[in-house]
Design a protein around this motif. Structure first.
Motif, PDB file in Angstrom:
ATOM      1  N   VAL A 185       0.821  -1.210   0.000  1.00  0.00           N
ATOM      2  CA  VAL A 185       0.000   0.000   0.000  1.00  0.00           C
ATOM      3  C   VAL A 185       0.856   1.262   0.000  1.00  0.00           C
TER       4      VAL A 185
ATOM      5  N   LYS B 198      -2.910   6.544   3.640  1.00  0.00           N
ATOM      6  CA  LYS B 198      -3.267   5.583   2.597  1.00  0.00           C
ATOM      7  C   LYS B 198      -3.304   4.169   3.148  1.00  0.00           C
TER       8      LYS B 198
ATOM      9  N   ILE C  17      -6.426   3.586   5.253  1.00  0.00           N
ATOM     10  CA  ILE C  17      -7.636   3.481   4.446  1.00  0.00           C
ATOM     11  C   ILE C  17      -7.662   2.170   3.651  1.00  0.00           C
ATOM     12  N   LYS C  18      -6.565   1.827   3.005  1.00  0.00           N
ATOM     13  CA  LYS C  18      -6.539   0.662   2.119  1.00  0.00           C
ATOM     14  C   LYS C  18      -6.378  -0.666   2.858  1.00  0.00           C
ATOM     15  N   SER C  19      -5.883  -0.648   4.063  1.00  0.00           N
ATOM     16  CA  SER C  19      -5.568  -1.900   4.760  1.00  0.00           C
ATOM     17  C   SER C  19      -6.462  -2.170   5.957  1.00  0.00           C
TER      18      SER C  19
END
Length: 113
Positions: free
Chosen positions: A35, A56, A59-61
């Motif tokens: 990520v 980031k 949010i992504k993980s």
């Protein structure tokens, strides 16, 4: 580095997990690095760019937090994890991401030709 995670019963802290000497498994680091855009750092880490990359990651993980927390905090159950504060989980994740990136850059030394 000491990490701490509280488990709540309503607004009252029921239990606190701490981890001082923990080993972060390669798979966890790989998940984080999938990520994080390491190329943005250009060999240096500044607080602002690190902060954006950490955001980031968070949010992504999000779905990977529970297994990561259970890996770090020995004995943490799924039920206990569901009673943690997201702000505290995010704080632990931030520390882990900073640790992972710092460890990677500390192993890289510029060569002189």
């Amino acid at each position: 580095m000491e990490l701490k995670l509280n488990v709540y019963d309503g607004k009252k802290i029921e239990k606190t997990y701490t981890a001082e000497d923990f080993m972060l498994m390669t798979g966890t680091c790989e998940d984080i690095l999938q990520v994080v855009d390491i190329d943005k750092f250009g060999g240096t880490i500044d607080e602002k760019s690190l902060g954006m990359e950490i955001l980031k990651v968070v949010i992504k993980s999000f779905g990977k937090f529970k297994p990561m927390m259970k890996e770090i905090f020995d004995g943490l159950t799924d039920d206990e994890y569901s009673r943690t504060a997201i702000k505290e989980v995010a704080g632990v994740v931030v520390q882990i991401v900073m640790y992972t990136i710092t460890e990677l850059f500390s192993g890289i030394t510029p060569s002189k030709n």
